[in-house]
Design a protein around this motif. Structure first.
Motif, PDB file in Angstrom:
ATOM      1  N   SER A 162     -27.652   0.900  52.267  1.00  0.00           N
ATOM      2  CA  SER A 162     -26.300   1.473  52.207  1.00  0.00           C
ATOM      3  C   SER A 162     -25.431   0.767  51.183  1.00  0.00           C
ATOM      4  CB  SER A 162     -25.656   1.409  53.594  1.00  0.00           C
ATOM      5  OG  SER A 162     -25.464   0.058  53.991  1.00  0.00           O
ATOM      6  N   LYS A 163     -25.586  -0.549  51.048  1.00  0.00           N
ATOM      7  CA  LYS A 163     -24.825  -1.289  50.034  1.00  0.00           C
ATOM      8  C   LYS A 163     -25.303  -0.953  48.622  1.00  0.00           C
ATOM      9  CE  LYS A 163     -22.217  -4.157  50.261  1.00  0.00           C
ATOM     10  NZ  LYS A 163     -20.740  -4.095  50.098  1.00  0.00           N
ATOM     11  N   ILE A 164     -26.602  -0.694  48.480  1.00  0.00           N
ATOM     12  CA  ILE A 164     -27.148  -0.405  47.151  1.00  0.00           C
ATOM     13  C   ILE A 164     -26.669   0.955  46.653  1.00  0.00           C
ATOM     14  CG2 ILE A 164     -29.307   0.100  45.930  1.00  0.00           C
ATOM     15  CD1 ILE A 164     -30.616  -2.043  47.755  1.00  0.00           C
ATOM     16  N   THR A 165     -26.592   1.918  47.536  1.00  0.00           N
ATOM     17  CA  THR A 165     -26.277   3.294  47.122  1.00  0.00           C
ATOM     18  C   THR A 165     -24.797   3.645  47.221  1.00  0.00           C
ATOM     19  OG1 THR A 165     -26.770   4.029  49.386  1.00  0.00           O
ATOM     20  CG2 THR A 165     -28.559   4.125  47.767  1.00  0.00           C
ATOM     21  N   SER A 166     -23.946   2.709  47.592  1.00  0.00           N
ATOM     22  CA  SER A 166     -22.510   3.001  47.717  1.00  0.00           C
ATOM     23  C   SER A 166     -21.702   1.975  46.946  1.00  0.00           C
ATOM     24  CB  SER A 166     -22.085   2.991  49.197  1.00  0.00           C
ATOM     25  OG  SER A 166     -22.279   1.715  49.754  1.00  0.00           O
ATOM     26  N   CYS A 167     -20.703   2.448  46.226  1.00  0.00           N
ATOM     27  CA  CYS A 167     -19.799   1.561  45.498  1.00  0.00           C
ATOM     28  C   CYS A 167     -18.533   2.350  45.152  1.00  0.00           C
ATOM     29  CB  CYS A 167     -20.448   1.003  44.232  1.00  0.00           C
ATOM     30  SG  CYS A 167     -20.999   2.278  43.081  1.00  0.00           S
ATOM     31  N   ASP A 168     -17.514   1.624  44.694  1.00  0.00           N
ATOM     32  CA  ASP A 168     -16.222   2.234  44.379  1.00  0.00           C
ATOM     33  C   ASP A 168     -16.017   2.444  42.886  1.00  0.00           C
ATOM     34  OD1 ASP A 168     -15.643   2.168  47.080  1.00  0.00           O
ATOM     35  OD2 ASP A 168     -14.729   0.169  46.956  1.00  0.00           O
ATOM     36  N   ASN A 169     -16.928   1.978  42.075  1.00  0.00           N
ATOM     37  CA  ASN A 169     -16.732   2.095  40.629  1.00  0.00           C
ATOM     38  C   ASN A 169     -17.600   3.215  40.057  1.00  0.00           C
ATOM     39  OD1 ASN A 169     -19.269   0.961  40.686  1.00  0.00           O
ATOM     40  ND2 ASN A 169     -18.535  -1.113  40.260  1.00  0.00           N
ATOM     41  N   TYR A 170     -17.596   3.300  38.732  1.00  0.00           N
ATOM     42  CA  TYR A 170     -18.258   4.392  38.018  1.00  0.00           C
ATOM     43  C   TYR A 170     -19.773   4.214  37.943  1.00  0.00           C
ATOM     44  CZ  TYR A 170     -19.329   7.586  34.158  1.00  0.00           C
ATOM     45  OH  TYR A 170     -19.864   8.575  33.388  1.00  0.00           O
ATOM     46  N   SER A 171     -20.279   3.009  38.237  1.00  0.00           N
ATOM     47  CA  SER A 171     -21.707   2.734  38.034  1.00  0.00           C
ATOM     48  C   SER A 171     -22.592   3.542  38.977  1.00  0.00           C
ATOM     49  CB  SER A 171     -21.990   1.235  38.224  1.00  0.00           C
ATOM     50  OG  SER A 171     -21.685   0.836  39.548  1.00  0.00           O
TER      51      SER A 171
END
Length: 726
Positions: free
Chosen positions: A464-473
């Motif tokens: 879940s941490k690998i596939t979720s983020c708040d930036n454009y990457s």
């Protein structure tokens, strides 16, 4: 004894004839209806056989011959045995040495009347059998830890011996897994790297990928503290991250030899599929024997008592203390059986109000169990999130202890959860009013689920941490490239830390808990508190769950860390010697002993559950999560599994059509139906075999009743004879 064997008893003054086995006789209706045999119609077995007379088969039915009841046992068996001399060995028959020698002479005599071709076939078959027996005898001396395990079996019984045999099996399994990965992945790279063969690396061709996704900062340069190497060794970071221990090292597309190009991405994926399939087949093969024993095991309580009283002793025990322990274990099993019988009677006498009350209590206690599991899983989730968010700080901003705590926080929480929850489950189970046997099975089942589910929670939290983020990457690369530039390597580091921390905990508990506890119990036995504490018990289920936990970590981590099976092999070797020393010098065997047959099947069942749980996150990571674009052999693929369709597209068109047909629904549905039919057939066959076992038990019971009846008649006849003489 059947009516055929009973017919050997004379009605007049003839001497008593030997016992004649029922299967070696041929029976018909005229035999039963003869006038001298009228009294035999009173036998219990006669009445049973008369009802089933149409189903009785005779060995000599085709030749219309009838063996006489005055024939000896060996002469009646001779016909049946000599017919099967080609397919079975004489040593398998329960005969004395003289009879076996006579049958061997008969076999040699029969050889003279065979053709040369048949003689050669029989001679070659016997030679091959002797060769196989000699080879097995020689390889048994090369068996790993053969003498150690035999010594453990002699001192502590087959239950504890089965644990160490299971540990040896895991050592061999991990060694084979390592050899598979080494041959398919490591060996071609080593041959090219050290110029052993005339080959070269094929670099991954550049693809239309944003340069931001290919950034992979490994470690910072500059001043390195003295303890940094120690931290790197424990966590897999730093200098270890650049080695072949982790996934990121294999960033090449293949190895080009003189005549062909070795496809490394395909070999990497096939090695993972191969070791998972091998593990599954090997476990299933070893569990078949235990499954057969459990399938035909009687559910009758009377037979359970007889087995414990007449066949419950372990003749491998040679130690006096272990003999006393085995006596205590048998007494405990009998008490447990009586307690289960009492609980069955209590359940049968329950009123509706009592039944409603106990089920309400169990529902409430199971809600508490679920709450404990949820709390543990949430704690692991929060610890993993906290560790992943803070582990990217520079080492010089943290002290040594703080850095290790951050790195090992998920492992510490998982270990604490595995230590605390079994004690909670053991307290809760006492209030659920189950039978002693079911209490043990349910507690073990809860502990198995807890230990193995913690690993899955850790892996899914990382996913879940690998596939979720708040930036454009995330939109650009498909995963959180800023926090996880090479997420496969970082997942491998987590599995590596779990493996190392589990070994550290086992060594620390043995050296700093069990050993001082043994010294206190030995030299401070006057204290009542220490006497109540006692020595540590060598509980087989807890130790098995520990090594299955480590093996599940190895199965998950081998894809992300190819050398993890080699580390697991060394770890289990160390555990073997540590547990052996602990058993001999610091622990006492648990009074609740396991039979070897029960233990082996239970161990393999738990291991199979661990394998199934390991396959789930591996399948999701290979098929759903985008592969890293900065490291690894799959940088040009959206997912790891895409290498299979690409490879199939290079096949000839006819072979492609065949592969697509085998993977289509048109083939899958009939194949699934055929598999279901085969499964139903074997289930029915197993049920038929079980019914045959029940019938044979009934026959044995009838024979025992026949013996009692005939002894009674013989006693009455002797009494009448004495009265006549008087």
């Amino acid at each position: 004894m059947s009516e055929s064997s009973a017919s050997a008893l004379p009605a007049g003054r003839r001497g008593r004839q030997p016992f004649v086995h029922q299967d070696s006789l041929s029976l018909d209706s005229s035999y039963f209806s003869s006038p001298p045999m009228n009294f035999l119609q009173e036998l219990p077995s006669y009445r049973s056989i008369a009802r089933k007379r149409t189903t009785i088969l005779s060995r000599d039915k085709q030749s219309d011959t009838l063996l006489k009841p005055t024939d000896s046992y060996s002469s009646q068996l001779e016909g049946g045995i000599t017919e099967n001399l080609n397919s079975q060995s004489i040593r398998k028959y329960a005969l004395n040495i003289s009879e076996k020698r006579r049958l061997r002479d008969i076999q040699e005599t029969q050889m003279k009347y065979l053709s040369e071709w048949d003689q050669w076939k029989r001679y070659s078959s016997n030679s091959w059998k002797r060769f196989v027996e000699k080879a097995r005898e020689m390889t048994s001396h090369l068996e790993l830890w053969r003498e150690d395990i035999r010594s453990i079996e002699g001192k502590f019984g087959t239950g504890i011996q089965s644990y160490f045999s299971f540990l040896r099996f895991l050592v061999l399994l991990n060694l084979v897994i390592f050899l598979i990965i080494f041959m398919l992945v490591l060996l071609p790279m080593l041959l090219t790297k050290y110029k052993i063969t005339n080959s070269s690396f094929v670099l991954i061709p550049s693809k239309d990928i944003d340069i931001q996704c290919t950034v992979y900062p490994i470690s910072s340069s500059g001043l390195i503290y003295f303890y940094s190497y120690f931290i790197d060794l424990l966590s897999g970071t730093g200098f270890l991250e650049e080695t072949c221990l982790f996934y990121g090292h294999y960033t090449i597309d293949g190895v080009k030899f003189q005549t062909f190009t070795y496809d490394l991405p395909l070999a990497y994926l096939l090695s993972t599929i191969a070791y998972l399939a091998l593990s599954l087949l090997w476990i299933v093969k070893r569990s078949v024997e235990g499954f057969k024993i459990n399938l035909i095991r009687s559910e009758e309580h009377f037979q359970s008592y007889c087995n414990k009283i007449f066949a419950g002793w372990d003749f491998c025990i040679t130690n006096r203390s272990m003999a006393d322990l085995k006596h205590g274990s048998l007494r405990y099993e009998l008490r447990a059986d009586l307690e289960e019988e009492r609980i069955r009677q209590k359940i049968a006498e329950r009123t509706s109000e009592e039944t409603l009350r106990i089920y309400s209590l169990r529902l409430f206690l199971n809600c508490i169990v679920l709450a404990v599991l949820a709390a543990c899983f949430y704690a692991i989730y929060r610890a993993t999130i906290f560790s992943q968010e803070h582990m990217k700080k520079e080492i010089d901003k943290m002290v040594f202890g703080e850095n290790l705590l951050i790195l090992y926080l998920p492992s510490i929480v998982i270990t604490l959860a595995n230590f605390v929850t079994p004690m909670i489950f053991a307290k809760i189970i006492h209030y659920e009013d189950y039978s002693p046997g079911f209490e043990i099975r349910l507690t073990i089942l809860r502990c198995v689920f807890m230990r193995l589910a913690t690993i899955c929670v850790l892996v899914f939290t990382l996913g879940s941490k690998i596939t979720s983020c708040d930036n454009y990457s995330c939109e650009l690369c498909g995963y959180n490239q800023k926090l996880y530039p090479c997420w496969e390597t970082q997942v491998g580091q987590e599995m590596y830390k779990l493996m190392i921390f589990d070994l550290i905990i086992i060594l620390a508990v043995t050296l700093f808990v069990d050993f001082p506890r043994k010294l206190l119990v030995t030299y401070c036995s006057s204290s009542k508190l220490i006497q109540c504490w006692g020595q540590q018990e060598f509980a087989i289920p807890d130790n098995v769950l520990g090594i299955v936990y480590g093996q599940t970590i190895c199965w998950i981590g081998a894809f992300f860390s190819p050398l993890l099976p080699a580390i697991a092999t060394l770890k289990f070797i160390i555990i073997f010697y540590v547990k052996e020393m602990s058993l001999i010098y610091t622990c006492t065997p648990s009074p609740r002993q396991f039979r070897a047959s029960n233990s082996n099947f239970f161990f393999l069942l738990v291991l199979l559950i661990g394998l199934c749980l390991a396959i789930i996150p591996l399948t999701i990571s290979m098929a759903r999560i985008p592969s890293s674009k900065a490291c690894g052999p799959f940088t040009n693929f959206n997912t790891t599994w895409e290498v299979i369709p690409k490879t199939v597209s290079t096949f000839p068109s006819s072979l492609q059509s065949l592969v697509h047909g085998l993977t289509s629904e048109a083939f899958a549905v009939p194949f699934f139906m055929i598999i279901c039919l085969i499964m139903f057939y074997f289930i029915a066959l197993a049920g038929a075999h079980k019914r045959v076992v029940v019938q044979l038990r009934e026959q044995l019971s009838l024979e025992s009743r026949d013996k009692r009846y005939l002894i009674q008649k013989l006693t009455e006849a002797q009494r009448e004879m004495r009265n006549r003489l008087d």
